[in-house]
Structure formats: structure tokens, C-alpha cells
Design a protein around this motif. Structure first.
Motif, PDB file in Angstrom:
ATOM      1  N   THR A   1      12.626   2.717  -2.037  1.00 41.59           N
ATOM      2  CA  THR A   1      12.710   1.937  -3.129  1.00 41.59           C
ATOM      3  C   THR A   1      11.153   1.518  -3.488  1.00 41.59           C
ATOM      4  N   THR A   2      11.370   0.832  -4.648  1.00 38.60           N
ATOM      5  CA  THR A   2       9.831   0.489  -5.315  1.00 38.60           C
ATOM      6  C   THR A   2       8.986  -0.592  -4.301  1.00 38.60           C
ATOM      7  N   ASP A   3       9.925  -1.544  -3.844  1.00 38.82           N
ATOM      8  CA  ASP A   3       9.011  -2.497  -3.108  1.00 38.82           C
ATOM      9  C   ASP A   3       8.810  -2.104  -1.668  1.00 38.82           C
ATOM     10  N   VAL A   4       9.314  -1.016  -1.022  1.00 40.27           N
ATOM     11  CA  VAL A   4       8.818  -0.546   0.188  1.00 40.27           C
ATOM     12  C   VAL A   4       8.309   0.726   0.050  1.00 40.27           C
ATOM     13  N   CYS A   5       9.231   1.767  -0.221  1.00 37.92           N
ATOM     14  CA  CYS A   5       8.690   3.096  -0.107  1.00 37.92           C
ATOM     15  C   CYS A   5       7.305   3.175  -1.146  1.00 37.92           C
ATOM     16  N   THR A   6       7.497   2.868  -2.361  1.00 41.27           N
ATOM     17  CA  THR A   6       6.187   2.812  -3.172  1.00 41.27           C
ATOM     18  C   THR A   6       5.176   1.937  -3.090  1.00 41.27           C
ATOM     19  N   ALA A   7       5.481   0.524  -2.873  1.00 43.54           N
ATOM     20  CA  ALA A   7       4.560  -0.232  -2.511  1.00 43.54           C
ATOM     21  C   ALA A   7       3.749  -0.247  -1.475  1.00 43.54           C
ATOM     22  N   PHE A   8       4.496   0.031  -0.273  1.00 38.47           N
ATOM     23  CA  PHE A   8       3.685   0.190   1.237  1.00 38.47           C
ATOM     24  C   PHE A   8       2.675   1.108   1.067  1.00 38.47           C
ATOM     25  N   LEU A   9       3.279   2.287   0.521  1.00 40.66           N
ATOM     26  CA  LEU A   9       2.062   3.437   0.623  1.00 40.66           C
ATOM     27  C   LEU A   9       0.937   3.227  -0.578  1.00 40.66           C
ATOM     28  N   ALA A  10       1.593   2.754  -1.687  1.00 35.04           N
ATOM     29  CA  ALA A  10       0.345   2.687  -2.713  1.00 35.04           C
ATOM     30  C   ALA A  10      -0.549   1.565  -2.163  1.00 35.04           C
ATOM     31  N   LEU A  11      -0.146   0.604  -1.218  1.00 32.85           N
ATOM     32  CA  LEU A  11      -1.419  -0.434  -0.935  1.00 32.85           C
ATOM     33  C   LEU A  11      -2.196  -0.008   0.063  1.00 32.85           C
ATOM     34  N   SER A  12      -1.490   0.973   1.118  1.00 30.93           N
ATOM     35  CA  SER A  12      -2.303   1.623   1.991  1.00 30.93           C
ATOM     36  C   SER A  12      -3.231   2.593   1.355  1.00 30.93           C
ATOM     37  N   LEU A  13      -2.755   3.299   0.583  1.00 28.00           N
ATOM     38  CA  LEU A  13      -3.784   4.255  -0.105  1.00 28.00           C
ATOM     39  C   LEU A  13      -5.039   3.574  -0.725  1.00 28.00           C
TER      40      LEU A  13
ATOM     41  N   ARG B   1       2.605  -7.175  -7.151  1.00 32.54           N
ATOM     42  CA  ARG B   1       1.812  -7.059  -6.000  1.00 32.54           C
ATOM     43  C   ARG B   1       1.096  -5.685  -5.956  1.00 32.54           C
ATOM     44  N   MET B   2       1.555  -4.640  -6.393  1.00 31.70           N
ATOM     45  CA  MET B   2       0.684  -3.674  -6.441  1.00 31.70           C
ATOM     46  C   MET B   2      -0.349  -3.638  -7.406  1.00 31.70           C
ATOM     47  N   ARG B   3      -0.057  -4.246  -8.534  1.00 31.17           N
ATOM     48  CA  ARG B   3      -1.261  -4.304  -9.675  1.00 31.17           C
ATOM     49  C   ARG B   3      -2.263  -5.538  -9.184  1.00 31.17           C
ATOM     50  N   ALA B   4      -2.114  -6.356  -8.096  1.00 31.73           N
ATOM     51  CA  ALA B   4      -2.901  -7.212  -7.853  1.00 31.73           C
ATOM     52  C   ALA B   4      -3.978  -6.682  -6.911  1.00 31.73           C
TER      53      ALA B   4
ATOM     54  N   VAL C   1      -3.414  -1.177  -7.960  1.00 35.67           N
ATOM     55  CA  VAL C   1      -2.633   0.112  -8.155  1.00 35.67           C
ATOM     56  C   VAL C   1      -2.318  -0.099  -9.913  1.00 35.67           C
ATOM     57  N   GLN C   2      -2.461   1.189 -10.526  1.00 31.23           N
ATOM     58  CA  GLN C   2      -2.019   1.093 -11.849  1.00 31.23           C
ATOM     59  C   GLN C   2      -0.482   1.474 -12.063  1.00 31.23           C
ATOM     60  N   VAL C   3       0.291   0.667 -12.502  1.00 32.55           N
ATOM     61  CA  VAL C   3       1.637   0.946 -12.956  1.00 32.55           C
ATOM     62  C   VAL C   3       2.097   1.470 -14.000  1.00 32.55           C
TER      63      VAL C   3
END
Length: 216
Positions: free
Chosen positions: A115-127, A155-158, A161-163
Motif C-alpha cells: 500500500t501507499t502508506d506502508v510499502c511505498t512510504a516506508f521504503l521511500a523514507l528509508s531511501l 508524509r513523503m513530501r515532507a 520525496v517527489q510524488v
């Protein structure tokens, strides 16, 4: 105050990650229609093929209800690293996945997942934390509802991350219709995966054949 710097996707510096686009998890995506989500998942994977991007596939507990990655995605990237995680929610917590990402030698990451809030966001923030420039394909990431998606994207933009939309990712990779990949490769891509633009692409193609092309 420092001047703004437009940090664009560079096809020579980017990798593409397919994160948990699994047939069971697909059912959790309610912020896109099933037809849109399927098309956007396949389009995300196809960008890696068209632009020759190092591509990494990963799945989570696929022998359970999460299910496998779509066969079409695996077939597109038959020789790509495919990391099958058995417990880690955040793909970055898996040592084999981290090693595969690092082995590309690239510092830009295009990713999407369910999901966006877990699979995408967690990895994006770690990267981002690890020093990568991250571009999240919002159209190929899905979750339970629009509010959850909006909160995750905020959360990612903050975090830097570019969405982006699928269309924006594709056009920023291409940059110029005269490039390679350019019009010959991308017009069929849009015709297949973005029908709204595909009809315009068909009209342009007809104009080219008639000798009366105009700008796209």
C-alpha cells in the motif's frame, strides 16, 4: 536564501523499484478503480523496460494471501533481481534488497507499491535517509482510500520525496519527443496505458502520416 534547484529524473541515473504489487494486496487498493490500478502497475514496470532502467522486484510473503507479483511484470523483467521477503514490512530492512539497490550504482529511485502508506512510504523514507533522491509514482501506488493516500503522500513530501503521476514520471524520463526513447516508443506506451493521452497520440500519429504534424 538559496535558489530553487529543479531535481529532475535522469534516465541515466535512475533505477526502478516494483514493491509488493501482489495480486492479493491488489485488493486493498480502493483509491483507484481495479482497471486503473492494473494498468498503472503494468505501466510502471514497462517504464523500466523502455528506458533500460535497472529494475528490482520485491514481494512480501507471497505464498500467503498477499499472492504473487503479476506474471506480466515478472515476464517484463525476467532477469531482474527479485527479492522475496518473508517478514520485513519495509523492504529496506531486507539485506538482500538493500544490496540489490546498492549494486545498481544509481542514486535516483523511482518506486511504487501497495500500500501507499506502508510499502511505498516506508521504503521511500528509508531511501531518503540513506541519501537517495526518491520519486514515488502515485498512480501505481494504491491504498484503502483517498484520505490514507493523501496522508501518506504528504508524509513523503515532507521528507523530500517527489510524488509524481505516471504521466509526469514518463515525460520526465523522456524529456524530449526527439530523444530515444522518444515518440516511437512512448506514443504506443501512452496508447496502451494512458488512454486519455493515447487518443491524442493516435491523432498525432495520423497527422504525421498525413504530413501535417503539430506539436504534442
Amino acid at each position: 536564501m538559496s535558489a530553487f534547484k529543479y531535481n529532475r529524473i535522469d534516465k541515466n541515473e535512475a533505477m526502478l523499484l516494483v514493491v509488493d504489487h501482489q495480486e492479493g494486496l491488489f485488493q486493498l487498493s480502493r483509491d483507484h478503480s481495479p482497471a486503473e490500478m492494473k494498468s498503472n502497475i503494468l505501466a510502471h514496470a514497462a517504464l523500466g523496460k523502455i528506458f533500460g532502467l535497472p529494475t528490482i522486484l520485491t514481494s512480501s510473503a507471497e505464498t500467503g494471501p498477499n499472492g504473487p507479483l503479476p506474471a506480466e511484470v515478472i515476464a517484463m523483467h525476467a532477469n531482474a533481481p527479485f527479492i522475496k521477503r518473508n517478514g520485513e514490512v519495509n523492504a529496506w530492512d531486507n539485506a538482500d534488497f538493500r544490496a540489490a539497490v546498492e549494486a545498481t550504482g544509481k542514486k535516483q529511485v523511482i518506486l511504487a507499491g501497495i500500500t501507499t502508506d506502508v510499502c511505498t512510504a516506508f521504503l521511500a523514507l528509508s531511501l531518503v535517509e540513506a541519501g537517495y533522491t526518491v520519486f514515488a509514482n502515485a498512480d501505481a501506488s494504491g491504498t484503502f482510500d483517498d484520505k490514507t493516500a493523501a496522508d501518506a503522500n504528504a508524509r513523503m513530501r515532507a521528507a523530500g520525496v517527489q510524488v509524481l503521476s505516471l504521466f509526469a514520471v514518463a515525460c520526465e524520463l523522456m524529456r524530449d519527443w526527439r530523444n530515444t526513447p522518444g515518440a516511437p516508443e512512448m506514443l504506443p506506451f501512452f496508447d496502451t496505458y494512458l488512454p486519455e493521452y493515447g487518443y491524442l497520440a493516435r491523432a498525432h500519429d495520423a497527422a504525421v502520416k498525413n504530413g501535417t504534424p503539430s506539436g504534442l
